[in-house]
Design a protein around this motif. Structure first.
Motif, PDB file in Angstrom:
ATOM      1  N   ASP A 158       3.783  12.484  -1.211  1.00 37.99           N
ATOM      2  CA  ASP A 158       2.635  11.593  -1.284  1.00 37.99           C
ATOM      3  C   ASP A 158       2.028  11.787  -2.678  1.00 37.99           C
ATOM      4  O   ASP A 158       1.274  12.717  -2.929  1.00 37.99           O
ATOM      5  CB  ASP A 158       1.620  11.922  -0.185  1.00 37.99           C
ATOM      6  CG  ASP A 158       0.404  10.985  -0.215  1.00 37.99           C
ATOM      7  OD1 ASP A 158       0.160  10.369  -1.273  1.00 37.99           O
ATOM      8  OD2 ASP A 158      -0.300  10.888   0.801  1.00 37.99           O
ATOM      9  N   SER A 186       0.835  -1.201   0.000  1.00 42.70           N
ATOM     10  CA  SER A 186       0.000   0.000   0.000  1.00 42.70           C
ATOM     11  C   SER A 186       0.870   1.251   0.000  1.00 42.70           C
ATOM     12  O   SER A 186       2.067   1.186   0.308  1.00 42.70           O
ATOM     13  CB  SER A 186      -0.905   0.035   1.238  1.00 42.70           C
ATOM     14  OG  SER A 186      -0.137   0.245   2.401  1.00 42.70           O
ATOM     15  N   ALA A 187       0.243   2.375  -0.308  1.00 42.86           N
ATOM     16  CA  ALA A 187       0.945   3.652  -0.176  1.00 42.86           C
ATOM     17  C   ALA A 187       1.107   4.007   1.290  1.00 42.86           C
ATOM     18  O   ALA A 187       2.042   4.710   1.669  1.00 42.86           O
ATOM     19  CB  ALA A 187       0.194   4.758  -0.904  1.00 42.86           C
ATOM     20  N   HIS A 208      -4.133   1.465  -4.972  1.00 43.03           N
ATOM     21  CA  HIS A 208      -5.472   1.124  -4.469  1.00 43.03           C
ATOM     22  C   HIS A 208      -6.446   1.148  -5.662  1.00 43.03           C
ATOM     23  O   HIS A 208      -6.240   1.914  -6.605  1.00 43.03           O
ATOM     24  CB  HIS A 208      -5.869   2.177  -3.417  1.00 43.03           C
ATOM     25  CG  HIS A 208      -7.228   1.988  -2.848  1.00 43.03           C
ATOM     26  ND1 HIS A 208      -8.367   2.449  -3.485  1.00 43.03           N
ATOM     27  CD2 HIS A 208      -7.645   1.383  -1.714  1.00 43.03           C
ATOM     28  CE1 HIS A 208      -9.416   2.124  -2.755  1.00 43.03           C
ATOM     29  NE2 HIS A 208      -9.014   1.482  -1.679  1.00 43.03           N
ATOM     30  N   VAL A 253       1.194  16.529  -0.526  1.00 42.69           N
ATOM     31  CA  VAL A 253       0.357  15.658  -1.369  1.00 42.69           C
ATOM     32  C   VAL A 253       0.120  16.386  -2.693  1.00 42.69           C
ATOM     33  O   VAL A 253      -0.171  17.584  -2.686  1.00 42.69           O
ATOM     34  CB  VAL A 253      -1.004  15.384  -0.689  1.00 42.69           C
ATOM     35  CG1 VAL A 253      -1.943  14.623  -1.615  1.00 42.69           C
ATOM     36  CG2 VAL A 253      -0.809  14.632   0.621  1.00 42.69           C
ATOM     37  N   LYS A 257      -7.387   4.438  -7.377  1.00 40.49           N
ATOM     38  CA  LYS A 257      -6.365   5.340  -7.901  1.00 40.49           C
ATOM     39  C   LYS A 257      -6.244   5.207  -9.429  1.00 40.49           C
ATOM     40  O   LYS A 257      -6.874   4.346 -10.023  1.00 40.49           O
ATOM     41  CB  LYS A 257      -5.029   5.074  -7.195  1.00 40.49           C
ATOM     42  CG  LYS A 257      -5.126   5.195  -5.669  1.00 40.49           C
ATOM     43  CD  LYS A 257      -5.440   6.600  -5.189  1.00 40.49           C
ATOM     44  CE  LYS A 257      -6.067   6.656  -3.804  1.00 40.49           C
ATOM     45  NZ  LYS A 257      -5.211   6.396  -2.678  1.00 40.49           N
ATOM     46  N   SER A 304      -6.047  15.562   3.144  1.00 43.21           N
ATOM     47  CA  SER A 304      -5.585  14.347   2.477  1.00 43.21           C
ATOM     48  C   SER A 304      -6.320  13.173   3.093  1.00 43.21           C
ATOM     49  O   SER A 304      -7.110  13.337   4.024  1.00 43.21           O
ATOM     50  CB  SER A 304      -4.076  14.172   2.680  1.00 43.21           C
ATOM     51  OG  SER A 304      -3.606  13.034   1.979  1.00 43.21           O
ATOM     52  N   TRP A 305      -6.044  11.987   2.559  1.00 38.56           N
ATOM     53  CA  TRP A 305      -6.489  10.774   3.222  1.00 38.56           C
ATOM     54  C   TRP A 305      -5.697  10.655   4.522  1.00 38.56           C
ATOM     55  O   TRP A 305      -4.523  11.040   4.558  1.00 38.56           O
ATOM     56  CB  TRP A 305      -6.268   9.568   2.311  1.00 38.56           C
ATOM     57  CG  TRP A 305      -6.598   8.248   2.937  1.00 38.56           C
ATOM     58  CD1 TRP A 305      -5.773   7.165   3.034  1.00 38.56           C
ATOM     59  CD2 TRP A 305      -7.844   7.867   3.537  1.00 38.56           C
ATOM     60  NE1 TRP A 305      -6.432   6.133   3.668  1.00 38.56           N
ATOM     61  CE2 TRP A 305      -7.702   6.545   3.993  1.00 38.56           C
ATOM     62  CE3 TRP A 305      -9.056   8.530   3.742  1.00 38.56           C
ATOM     63  CZ2 TRP A 305      -8.724   5.858   4.644  1.00 38.56           C
ATOM     64  CZ3 TRP A 305     -10.080   7.854   4.398  1.00 38.56           C
ATOM     65  CH2 TRP A 305      -9.916   6.519   4.839  1.00 38.56           C
ATOM     66  N   TYR A 327     -11.548  15.184   1.130  1.00 34.01           N
ATOM     67  CA  TYR A 327     -11.591  14.403   2.358  1.00 34.01           C
ATOM     68  C   TYR A 327     -12.097  15.306   3.462  1.00 34.01           C
ATOM     69  O   TYR A 327     -12.139  16.525   3.302  1.00 34.01           O
ATOM     70  CB  TYR A 327     -10.170  13.921   2.744  1.00 34.01           C
ATOM     71  CG  TYR A 327      -9.515  13.109   1.652  1.00 34.01           C
ATOM     72  CD1 TYR A 327      -9.724  11.735   1.550  1.00 34.01           C
ATOM     73  CD2 TYR A 327      -8.690  13.733   0.709  1.00 34.01           C
ATOM     74  CE1 TYR A 327      -9.115  11.001   0.535  1.00 34.01           C
ATOM     75  CE2 TYR A 327      -8.094  12.989  -0.302  1.00 34.01           C
ATOM     76  CZ  TYR A 327      -8.316  11.624  -0.382  1.00 34.01           C
ATOM     77  OH  TYR A 327      -7.734  10.902  -1.384  1.00 34.01           O
ATOM     78  N   GLU A 354      -4.531  -3.933  -4.403  1.00 38.94           N
ATOM     79  CA  GLU A 354      -4.000  -3.002  -3.412  1.00 38.94           C
ATOM     80  C   GLU A 354      -2.507  -2.959  -3.702  1.00 38.94           C
ATOM     81  O   GLU A 354      -1.945  -3.935  -4.196  1.00 38.94           O
ATOM     82  CB  GLU A 354      -4.225  -3.502  -1.976  1.00 38.94           C
ATOM     83  CG  GLU A 354      -5.673  -3.556  -1.519  1.00 38.94           C
ATOM     84  CD  GLU A 354      -6.177  -2.228  -0.932  1.00 38.94           C
ATOM     85  OE1 GLU A 354      -5.432  -1.214  -0.981  1.00 38.94           O
ATOM     86  OE2 GLU A 354      -7.320  -2.208  -0.442  1.00 38.94           O
ATOM     87  N   GLY A 355      -1.873  -1.859  -3.381  1.00 37.09           N
ATOM     88  CA  GLY A 355      -0.431  -1.804  -3.607  1.00 37.09           C
ATOM     89  C   GLY A 355       0.093  -0.396  -3.503  1.00 37.09           C
ATOM     90  O   GLY A 355      -0.671   0.575  -3.480  1.00 37.09           O
ATOM     91  N   ALA A 391       0.120   9.573  -4.189  1.00 35.54           N
ATOM     92  CA  ALA A 391      -0.925   8.542  -4.312  1.00 35.54           C
ATOM     93  C   ALA A 391      -1.903   8.858  -5.441  1.00 35.54           C
ATOM     94  O   ALA A 391      -2.438   7.962  -6.081  1.00 35.54           O
ATOM     95  CB  ALA A 391      -1.684   8.397  -2.988  1.00 35.54           C
ATOM     96  N   SER A 422      -4.073   8.518   6.070  1.00 35.92           N
ATOM     97  CA  SER A 422      -2.799   7.803   6.213  1.00 35.92           C
ATOM     98  C   SER A 422      -1.598   8.716   5.998  1.00 35.92           C
ATOM     99  O   SER A 422      -0.524   8.444   6.527  1.00 35.92           O
ATOM    100  CB  SER A 422      -2.733   6.567   5.309  1.00 35.92           C
ATOM    101  OG  SER A 422      -2.906   6.909   3.973  1.00 35.92           O
TER     102      SER A 422
END
Ligand SMILES: *Cc1c(COP(=O)(O)O)cnc(C)c1O
Length: 374
Positions: free
Chosen positions: A153, A55-56, A179, A127, A182, A81-82, A315, A188-189, A155, A84
């Motif tokens: 980031d 995942s990121a 994800h 981000v 994205k 942002s998200w 978000y 996932e990755g 992502a 995470s």
């Protein structure tokens, strides 16, 4: 009428066949497809070494650790942002130093970050919101002058560019997400673009229990690392997707342009910054005029769903979540991020959408808005 999701991955038959091949091969854990995926990603970023993981979120945590962030340190980042993006800072025992964002780009205000750099600051974690790059010249000028590491980031930003420089092709540590929502997915990755072979090696340790294999029978454990290596199944999906990245992003740009062109001029919604051709349009997220509406955003989303159009929220401002309020953050700290958090809606945007879907979304948005009295 068929329901329109706000996003949907496009998986082709070639990719499905490749996954079936992996399943038949008997090698499901990290293997030849992971190596191929990493090589293809490395080519995408002009030859810099890339390592993939699950995942990121894992990528960001590993990147910060490699950048030397630990207990008591500070990392400058964005509250828009998200979660995470800043959760990983807390997980390392460090403190996020939030800097508010621009209302239209949603990106961290680079003009405001220097005054927040202190003796404990180790890194800047911006981000590229929605695939619109932050000003990389400005960012790295500050980072170099102040001796800070940068973890980007990215992502949302695979295939994005800043002044014709692809995201990941330059800079310090750059993290991508795969994800399913994205621009490309591996189920996932995530991935980290590293500066050199030594850093890539460190990532390999961090993502696999800190384990180094030595010779035919040797094992060393250098530190208790994560277990975040990517499976060959996921890597096969990622390879099939990466091949189509340019095509996907071109289509996203076309669809975003249609939103801008067909959006009513007198609409009370506030559109996001349009950017340039380097924008990869991970999402299209205008702001609702919630103050003049008779009902709230949740009701707006419900009424859109009734009309068959899914709407997301990307978000809520991170510093207002319980895990952050507990650290002393409160309402009013970052007013622009908070406003975006209250007003933002993510409208459908994905490569397999039809042009006519854009009209359908615009009509639904404005019909529901009319119901709201705004
Ligand atoms: C999706 C996302 C992440 C996390 O990605 P995962 O691969 O789901 O862990 C991090 N930051 C941003 C901005 C994201 O949108």
């Amino acid at each position: 009428m068929e329901k329109l999701p706000f996003t949907k991955p496009s998986i082709d038959q070639h990719t499905i066949d490749a996954v079936v091949e992996v399943l038949k091969s008997g090698w499901l854990a990290s293997g030849p497809n992971v190596q191929r995926f990493e090589a293809a990603l490395s080519e995408h970023v002009g030859g810099r070494p890339v390592r993939v993981m699950t995942s990121a979120t894992a990528a960001l945590e590993i990147a910060l650790a490699i950048a030397g962030v630990g207990p008591g340190d500070e990392v400058i980042t964005t509250p828009m942002s998200w979660c995470s993006t800043s959760n990983v800072i807390l997980r390392l025992g460090a403190r996020p130093i939030f800097v508010d964002v621009d209302l239209d780009t949603r990106n961290i205000d680079l003009d405001a970050i220097e005054s927040r750099i202190g003796p404990r600051t180790r890194a800047i974690l911006p981000v590229h919101f929605s695939g619109l790059s932050v000003d990389l010249d400005r960012l790295y000028e500050i980072a170099h002058r102040r001796g800070l590491r940068v973890v980007e980031d990215a992502a949302h930003a695979i295939g994005s560019a800043w002044r014709n420089r692809r995201i990941g092709a330059t800079g310090d540590l750059v993290c991508f997400s795969f994800h399913p929502n994205k621009n490309i997915t591996s189920g996932e990755g995530g991935a980290i673009v590293c500066n050199d072979a030594a850093e890539a090696k460190l990532v390999e340790l961090h993502r696999f229990n800190g384990v180094e294999r030595i010779g035919a029978d040797g094992t060393e454990v250098h530190f208790p690392g994560m277990k975040a290596n990517l499976s060959d199944i996921a890597a096969a999906i990622g390879l099939g997707q990466l091949r189509r990245l340019d095509e996907f992003n071109r289509r996203r740009r076309e669809l975003a342009n249609l939103y801008f062109e067909r959006w009513p001029k007198d609409s009370p919604l506030r559109l996001p910054a349009r950017g340039d051709d380097g924008h990869s349009w991970h999402m299209f997220a205008p702001l609702l005029p919630v103050k003049t509406m008779r009902f709230d955003r949740a009701e707006f989303i419900r009424r859109m769903a009734e009309r068959g159009v899914a709407v997301g929220v990307h978000y809520r401002a991170i510093h207002l979540f319980a895990a952050y309020r507990r650290l002393g953050f409160e309402e009013g700290d970052f007013p622009i991020a908070e406003r975006i958090g209250r007003e933002t809606i993510t409208l459908p945007l994905f490569p397999s959408m039809e042009n006519t879907d854009i009209d359908r979304v615009i009509q639904a948005v404005h019909a529901v808005l009319q119901e709201s009295g705004a």
